[in-house]
Structures are given as C-alpha cells and as structure tokens.
Design a protein around this motif. Structure first.
Motif, PDB file in Angstrom:
ATOM      1  N   GLU A  73      11.909  -5.326   0.799  1.00 57.56           N
ATOM      2  CA  GLU A  73      11.728  -4.088   0.023  1.00 57.56           C
ATOM      3  C   GLU A  73      11.584  -4.410  -1.462  1.00 57.56           C
ATOM      4  OE1 GLU A  73      13.743  -0.178   1.878  1.00 57.56           O
ATOM      5  OE2 GLU A  73      15.167  -1.683   1.161  1.00 57.56           O
ATOM      6  N   GLU A  77       8.203  -3.896  -3.787  1.00 60.59           N
ATOM      7  CA  GLU A  77       8.228  -3.113  -5.030  1.00 60.59           C
ATOM      8  C   GLU A  77       7.623  -3.907  -6.196  1.00 60.59           C
ATOM      9  OE1 GLU A  77       9.162   0.078  -5.723  1.00 60.59           O
ATOM     10  OE2 GLU A  77       9.296   0.339  -3.562  1.00 60.59           O
ATOM     11  N   PHE A 113       2.106   0.459  -2.679  1.00 53.22           N
ATOM     12  CA  PHE A 113       3.217   0.233  -3.609  1.00 53.22           C
ATOM     13  C   PHE A 113       3.293   1.416  -4.543  1.00 53.22           C
ATOM     14  CE2 PHE A 113       1.202  -3.864  -2.651  1.00 53.22           C
ATOM     15  CZ  PHE A 113       2.190  -4.389  -1.864  1.00 53.22           C
TER      16      PHE A 113
END
Length: 117
Positions: A73, A77, A113
């Motif tokens: 994760e 990001e 994203f």
C-alpha cells in the motif's frame, strides 16, 4: 535500471548493483540492511521489494501477508505499479486482507494512484 542493462553489466563482469555500484550483500542480514536503507528513503521499489520478502518469508523474515500488504500500500501510494499489481492480487485472493473483488483494479480504471493526474 532495466533488466537488459543489468544483464549487460554482468556480461562485462560487473556483479555489483547496476544502479549504485554497491557490492551485493553476502548474506541475508546484509541484504535486509541494504533494502531497509532504501526503504528509509521512501524508495517505492525498495518498499515493494521488502513487501515481497515478507510475503514469501525470505531474507530471514517470517511470512507475514498482512505486513506485505501494508508495505505494498505504501509503495503504491509512492507510485509503484508493481505494488499496485500485488495489491490487486491480494484483494482478489484474500491474502493479507479481506477478499474484495470490488477493490481489484481493472483495465477501465484511469487513475490507479490517488496522487497522479
């Protein structure tokens, strides 16, 4: 550095890191330290790579799918497409996270994203 450049460097006898020319780690502890040094600098490729090491339980780390998911994760990001792919697989298969096909990315999604435009 692409795989082709890395292979070309190895053919010339250069077996250190193709990017920074640091000698490769001789053991798991040294390898993990090198990865964590890049992770501390928010390198998305290193964060994704560390996630894979947790997922598969390599480099002396215990298998931990949840920790791998958290690292993926973070890497996603920061812009890692590979981490985004692994997150989709985790959601699809329910590894490290509750299975949720609604969160699996598909080809119609335009912005994988949240910070990219």
């Amino acid at each position: 550095i692409c795989d082709g450049c890395n292979i070309a460097a190895q053919k010339r006898g250069m077996f250190d890191c193709a990017f920074c020319r640091t000698p490769m780690a001789g053991n798991d502890a040294d390898g993990l330290a090198m990865i964590q040094a890049r992770v501390s600098k928010n390198d998305p490729a290193a964060i994704h790579f560390l996630g894979q090491k947790y997922y598969f339980g390599t480099l002396g780390l215990q298998k931990d799918a949840r920790k791998a998911f958290e690292l993926w994760e973070e890497a996603a990001e920061l812009g890692s497409i590979d981490a985004h792919f692994d997150l989709g697989n985790a959601y699809r298969q329910g590894h490290g996270v509750q299975q949720d096909n609604a969160k699996v990315p598909n080809s119609s999604q335009r912005r994988p994203f949240k910070d990219m435009s």
